[in-house]
Scaffold this motif. Sequence first.
Motif, short mmCIF file in Angstrom:
data_model
loop_
_atom_site.label_atom_id
_atom_site.label_comp_id
_atom_site.label_asym_id
_atom_site.label_seq_id
_atom_site.Cartn_x
_atom_site.Cartn_y
_atom_site.Cartn_z
N ALA A 166 11.78 -1.43 -0.02
CA ALA A 166 13.07 -1.91 0.50
C ALA A 166 12.85 -2.72 1.77
CB ALA A 166 14.00 -0.73 0.77
N ILE A 167 11.97 -2.23 2.64
CA ILE A 167 11.69 -2.95 3.89
C ILE A 167 11.08 -4.31 3.59
CG2 ILE A 167 10.17 -2.93 5.93
CD1 ILE A 167 10.65 0.24 5.85
N SER B 299 15.18 -12.38 3.82
CA SER B 299 15.68 -13.07 5.02
C SER B 299 15.14 -14.49 5.12
CB SER B 299 15.33 -12.28 6.28
OG SER B 299 13.96 -12.44 6.62
N TYR B 300 14.03 -14.76 4.41
CA TYR B 300 13.45 -16.11 4.39
C TYR B 300 14.11 -17.00 3.35
CZ TYR B 300 9.54 -14.76 7.36
OH TYR B 300 8.77 -14.35 8.41
N ALA C 109 19.27 -12.14 3.73
CA ALA C 109 19.06 -10.70 3.92
C ALA C 109 20.24 -9.93 3.34
CB ALA C 109 18.89 -10.39 5.40
N PRO C 110 20.02 -8.67 2.96
CA PRO C 110 21.11 -7.88 2.37
C PRO C 110 22.24 -7.63 3.37
CG PRO C 110 19.16 -6.53 2.74
CD PRO C 110 18.75 -7.93 3.02
N VAL C 111 23.39 -7.18 2.84
CA VAL C 111 24.53 -6.86 3.70
C VAL C 111 24.68 -5.36 3.91
CG1 VAL C 111 25.79 -8.96 3.08
CG2 VAL C 111 26.14 -6.87 1.71
N HIS C 112 23.97 -4.55 3.11
CA HIS C 112 24.12 -3.10 3.24
C HIS C 112 22.94 -2.41 2.58
CE1 HIS C 112 26.12 0.72 3.79
NE2 HIS C 112 26.07 1.00 2.49
N LEU C 113 22.66 -1.18 3.03
CA LEU C 113 21.70 -0.32 2.33
C LEU C 113 22.16 1.11 2.46
CD1 LEU C 113 19.78 1.27 4.63
CD2 LEU C 113 18.72 -0.95 4.76
N PRO D 145 11.51 3.28 -0.23
CA PRO D 145 11.81 2.82 1.13
C PRO D 145 10.85 1.73 1.62
CG PRO D 145 12.06 5.19 1.00
CD PRO D 145 11.48 4.75 -0.34
N PRO E 261 23.93 0.75 8.80
CA PRO E 261 23.15 0.03 7.79
C PRO E 261 23.00 -1.46 8.09
CG PRO E 261 24.56 1.63 6.73
CD PRO E 261 24.96 1.63 8.18
N ILE F 29 13.75 -6.64 2.15
CA ILE F 29 14.69 -7.10 3.18
C ILE F 29 14.07 -8.26 3.96
CG2 ILE F 29 15.76 -6.45 5.38
CD1 ILE F 29 16.11 -3.59 4.09
N VAL F 30 12.82 -8.09 4.38
CA VAL F 30 12.16 -9.15 5.16
C VAL F 30 12.02 -10.41 4.31
CG1 VAL F 30 10.03 -9.83 6.33
CG2 VAL F 30 10.98 -7.54 6.69
N ILE G 45 15.25 -4.61 11.02
CA ILE G 45 14.06 -4.73 10.17
C ILE G 45 13.57 -6.18 10.18
CG2 ILE G 45 13.28 -4.69 7.75
CD1 ILE G 45 15.20 -2.20 7.43
N VAL G 46 14.51 -7.12 9.98
CA VAL G 46 14.12 -8.54 9.95
C VAL G 46 13.55 -8.96 11.31
CG1 VAL G 46 14.96 -10.90 9.68
CG2 VAL G 46 15.74 -9.11 8.11
N HIS H 242 9.10 2.94 7.17
CA HIS H 242 9.94 3.82 6.34
C HIS H 242 11.38 3.74 6.83
CE1 HIS H 242 10.94 7.09 3.66
NE2 HIS H 242 11.41 7.81 4.65
N LEU H 243 12.31 4.05 5.91
CA LEU H 243 13.71 4.24 6.30
C LEU H 243 14.30 5.31 5.40
CD1 LEU H 243 15.66 2.82 3.94
CD2 LEU H 243 14.97 0.74 5.10
N ILE I 254 19.35 -3.49 8.86
CA ILE I 254 18.84 -4.68 8.19
C ILE I 254 18.42 -5.73 9.21
CG2 ILE I 254 19.54 -6.64 6.73
CD1 ILE I 254 21.32 -4.45 5.22
#
Lengths: 264, 264
Positions: free
Chosen positions: B177-178, B185-186, B193-197, B174, A174, B181-182, A181-182, A196-197, A178
Motif C-alpha cells: 500500500a505504501i 503520486s507520480y 495519490a489516493p484520497v483515503h485508506l 501494508p 487517513p 501510494i508513492v 507517506i508521499v 508499515h501502516l 497519504i
Amino acid sequence: MDDAATLQRFETGAALRAACRAGIWDRPTSGLAQGFQQGNIVILPRALADDFLRYCTRNPKPAPILGVSEPGDPSLPTLGADIDIRTDVPRYRVFRDGEPAEILTDLNALWRDDFVTFVLGCSFSFETALLRAAIPVRHIEAGRNVPMYKTNIETQSAGPFGGPMVVSMRPFTPADAIRAIVLSSYLPQAHGAPVHLGDPSAIGIADIATPDFGEAPDIHEGDVPVFWACGVTPQSAIRHARPPIAITHEPGHMLVTDLRADIG
Amino acid sequence: MDDAATLQRFETGAALRAACRAGIWDRPTSGLAQGFQQGNIVILPRALADDFLRYCTRNPKPAPILGVSEPGDPSLPTLGADIDIRTDVPRYRVFRDGEPAEILTDLNALWRDDFVTFVLGCSFSFETALLRAAIPVRHIEAGRNVPMYKTNIETQSAGPFGGPMVVSMRPFTPADAIRAIVLSSYLPQAHGAPVHLGDPSAIGIADIATPDFGEAPDIHEGDVPVFWACGVTPQSAIRHARPPIAITHEPGHMLVTDLRADIG
C-alpha cells in the motif's frame, strides 16, 4: 536564555556546534537551526567500521548515511567546514560491550586514532516538512517525544551488526497519512517512506499504547498509525554486536550539520 | 483473433484507433497498446462545456484533463495526430437528460457543430505501473473489474455539475500500500495519490463487499483497502447536471492516445 532567544541564537548548524564546542550548550537540538539537517552519530573502532558501513548500506531506511569520516580524523568536511566530532555534539553516550556506560559532553579524553565516525539521517527534517505542509504531528502537538517500538522486522546483518528494526509511529487522519507517506518518500535521508501502516501486531508490536522508547502515543479517533524506520535501530545493532567500545549521541542531542534539510 | 494476436496487432494507440474507425474493434481496451495513455471521454454541447471545464479543473483527482477540443472539431491533435473522436472510441454511451439512453460504435449520425470533447485521465496507466513494480493488483489477479463506490466526499461543483466523488478500491499488504501510494503520486494524470485508506465507513461506504460499480473485491487477510478518485465521477456529475445530451465512452472502452503512459 529563553526559548525565543535560543532559537534566534542557534539559527545555523555552525552557531549551534560552536556553542557545544564552547561548553555552553548540552541540551536537545530538536527545533534548533531549522532548515539544517541533523544527524545520528555512531563512532566505532576501525576494526568494526567496515562491518558497520555494510550494515548501513544494507539498511538504508533505518540507517541513511549522511557522512563517514577518515579513521582517526575528527572532521567531517562534507557535512560542515569546521566540524570536530569530539566536541560538536551536545551529549554523547558511550557503550561498553554493547551496554550504555557513560554520558559525556565531549570526547577529548576518549578519542582514539582508529575511531571512525558515521553520521546517519534523522527524522527531524521529515517532521519539519510535515509541519510546513500543515500536517498535524500528534506527539509534537502533545509536547511529547515520538513513540518508538521494537518490531519483528529483522534488519539485514553485516558482521556482528544485526537485530530487529526499531520504528517510530505517527498517527494521522487517513488523508494526512497519504500526504505524509508521499512527502516522506522525497526524504530518503530522513528514513524515506514508511515501512508499515495500520495493524501494529503485523510487525510484532503487541501494545501500541506502550512504546519501547519515547513517550505514549496520542492517537485520535479515526487515525491510522504509520510506522517509519527509526534511527534508534543502529543503537540496537550496537547492543546486538557488543563491541568493546562504541560512542553515539545521547538521544535527541544530535550533530547539526551545514546540509540543507530540504528535498533530497 | 486470439489474445496474443490482439496484443501484437494493437501495439500502438494509432493501430487501435484505426481498427475502431474501420469498425473491426468494439471491445474493451484494457491491456491493449501498452505504454500508451488511455482516456475517459466526455462530449458536451458548447453551452455546457465551460461549466464542465471548470468542474474538471476544480476536481483534478477524479477528472484529470488530458485534452479539450475546439467546439465542433472532432480532432484532438495534442493527443494523437489522426484522432477523429466520432469514430476512434470502441463504444460510446449517449446520455439524455442525465440518463444512459443508447450505446453506439460511432457518432457520425449524432455529431453536432457545437460539441466539445474532453479527454480525462484513467487508471490503466497507474495499474500498469503497479504491475511493472511487481505490486500485486488483486482484481487483475482475480480476473475481475475494479470495485467502485459512491462516497460522501462531495466534489467541487461548477454550474450544474457536482455531486459525490466515486472512488475505486484496491487492497494491498501494508508495505505494498505504501509503495502504491508513492507510485501513484507520480501519476497525476491517472488520478494521482489516493484520497483515503483504511476504514470504508469514514467516506460513507457502508459495505465494502458490495461495490456500486464494477465487481466484488478480493481482499486478503491483513490487506489495507486504498481508495483512489475514479473516472466514473464525471459520469456521476453528468447524471447530476441532467444535460439534454452528453456522450461518454462505454466504461472500459477508452480512447487510446499517442501519449506515453509514463511518469508525468
